[in-house]
Write a protein that holds these residues in place. Structure first.
Motif, short mmCIF file in Angstrom:
data_model
loop_
_atom_site.label_atom_id
_atom_site.label_comp_id
_atom_site.label_asym_id
_atom_site.label_seq_id
_atom_site.Cartn_x
_atom_site.Cartn_y
_atom_site.Cartn_z
N LEU A 22 0.85 -1.17 0.00
CA LEU A 22 0.00 0.00 0.00
C LEU A 22 0.89 1.23 0.00
CD1 LEU A 22 -3.04 0.83 0.22
CD2 LEU A 22 -2.70 1.00 2.69
N ALA A 23 0.62 2.16 -0.90
CA ALA A 23 1.44 3.37 -0.99
C ALA A 23 1.45 4.11 0.34
CB ALA A 23 0.90 4.27 -2.10
N GLU A 24 2.49 4.90 0.54
CA GLU A 24 2.65 5.61 1.81
C GLU A 24 1.47 6.51 2.13
OE1 GLU A 24 6.31 7.70 1.84
OE2 GLU A 24 7.57 5.91 1.78
N ASP A 25 0.87 7.11 1.09
CA ASP A 25 -0.28 7.99 1.35
C ASP A 25 -1.58 7.21 1.47
OD1 ASP A 25 -0.60 7.18 -1.25
OD2 ASP A 25 -0.61 9.19 -2.13
N GLY A 26 -1.51 5.88 1.30
CA GLY A 26 -2.70 5.05 1.42
C GLY A 26 -3.69 5.21 0.30
N ALA A 27 -3.26 5.79 -0.81
CA ALA A 27 -4.19 6.10 -1.90
C ALA A 27 -4.29 5.01 -2.96
CB ALA A 27 -3.80 7.42 -2.58
N LYS A 28 -3.33 4.08 -2.99
CA LYS A 28 -3.34 3.06 -4.03
C LYS A 28 -2.51 1.86 -3.60
CE LYS A 28 0.46 5.40 -6.43
NZ LYS A 28 0.88 6.11 -7.65
#
Length: 410
Positions: A22-28
């Motif tokens: 999961l990307a660090e920003d939680g977006a993808k």
């Protein structure tokens, strides 16, 4: 955070899945892959094996992953061809230059069949133009070809015109009236356009066509008489009654102008009552219509003649239908209503095509059903500017929607 999922489940042929995170920003969700070293480097132009010059990494978008947008980082080989000549190998699940996997394109096209491009764009967070281009490309690749030369066993066909938008870019659509399938669609509505289809038919197929259903426009008639001289032309009931409805509308408008204030009040809200069949009216509507007919002899005549006109299609033979049609026209001639006389003149002019119904029992029900589907496409898109794309959407609407928007597992 990493996730361990079976590589076979992801179906990324030619790639080895190293990590899903999961990307660090939680977006993808990001699926990181490396090229499967067991796979030979193939030149996409010649199909020959070559040596690997270097590895190229790129990102492509895949179908949403557990509710998250999904990006796949893949690794491809740059194949050495000769000095100064290198090409990137093909990827089995994404086309060259495309940023979306095949299954994501499948998903987008499946959604576009039932939703507007704008709705799909907002739902998936993709630009409107990208959604449209993906759907168009996918349809071009997957729709079965419409080749008149391959058609066989045709007995009855129907032809009509549809518009991409009101007053814009008319298309000619042709249906097999027995099987109910769309068999051709092309831009334009001239005799030359329809003749192009008829001339592509094999001679043995063309000779077996018994009749062609159409409206009363002259262009398609000309094409049939030139290319199918032995086939009958059938003007269907729907278009005849539609033209008579226009005569009722025009005459009612004239009667409204002539009426006094009480007469105008009586005529308000009665337009569709005059057009509807008596068995479709409720008691309140029937009473209101009866009051109107008792007060206006011209509208009463039009209404009675409408019911007699509908009875034409119950005639058992061509001769009987022709006789009833002529008797109807004689009654219309005796009236002093201009619109009714003009309609009777048109009816006589097209008598043979109308009465051919008794020989073939051919209706335009399939054509009208197809036109409803096409109308829904226009309404959903609020008009389509791309004529070629509109043709593809028409073709898509004619085939069963019997598959999931997601590809099936093999």
């Amino acid at each position: 955070m990493t996730i361990d999922i079976s590589q076979h489940l992801l179906r990324l042929k030619g790639q080895r899945v190293n990590e899903i995170e999961l990307a660090e920003d939680g977006a993808k969700v990001i699926v990181q892959c490396s090229r499967d070293a067991r796979r030979s480097a193939i030149d996409p132009a010649t199909g020959k094996k070559g040596s690997i010059n270097q590895h190229i990494r790129r990102q492509v978008n895949d179908i949403p992953f557990f509710g998250y947008p999904c990006v796949i980082e893949i690794e491809l080989a740059q194949v050495f061809i000769s000095k100064g000549e290198r090409r990137i190998e093909a990827c089995p699940f994404v086309d060259k230059g495309c940023r979306f996997t095949h299954r994501f394109c499948h998903l987008i096209s499946g959604l576009c069949r039932h939703l507007s491009i704008l709705a799909v764009s907002r739902h998936l967070g993709i630009r409107w133009e990208t959604v449209k281009n993906i759907d168009k490309a996918y349809l071009m690749e997957t729709l079965p070809a419409l080749d008149p030369a391959q058609l066989a066993g045709l007995e009855y066909i129907g032809v009509d015109e549809v518009a991409r938008a009101k007053g814009h870019d008319y298309m000619t659509v042709v249906y097999d009236m027995v099987g109910g399938h769309l068999i051709w669609v092309e831009a334009g509505r001239t005799a030359e356009v329809f003749s192009r289809f008829l001339k592509q038919l094999r001679p043995d197929t063309a000779h077996k066509i018994k009749a062609v259903s159409m409206d009363m426009g002259p262009a398609y008639q000309k094409a049939v008489r030139e290319s199918l001289p032995m086939a009958d032309i059938v003007f269907d009931r729907f278009h005849v009654m539609k033209n008579y409805s226009k005569a009722i509308h025009n005459q009612r408008r004239l009667e409204f102008r002539k009426a006094d204030q009480s007469g105008k009040e009586l005529m308000k809200g009665t337009h569709y009552l005059l057009l509807k069949n008596a068995d479709k009216l409720n008691e309140k509507q029937s009473n209101k219509l009866q009051t109107l007919l008792e007060s206006n002899s011209n509208l009463n005549t039009l209404y009675v003649l409408k019911e007699q006109l509908q009875a034409l299609w119950s005639a058992p033979s061509f001769e009987g239908m022709s006789e009833q049609l002529e008797n109807w026209c004689l009654i219309a001639d005796q009236s002093h209503m201009l619109y009714l006389k003009k309609f009777a003149k048109s009816l006589r002019k097209h008598c043979v095509g109308i009465c051919n119904y008794a020989k073939h029992k051919l209706t335009s029900a399939r054509i009208e059903a197809g036109n409803v589907s096409i109308g829904m496409i226009r309404k959903r898109a609020r008009g389509i500017r791309d004529t070629e794309y509109f043709k593809l959407k028409i073709r898509q609407s004619s085939i069963p929607d019997n598959q999931s928007i997601l590809p099936r597992l093999n």
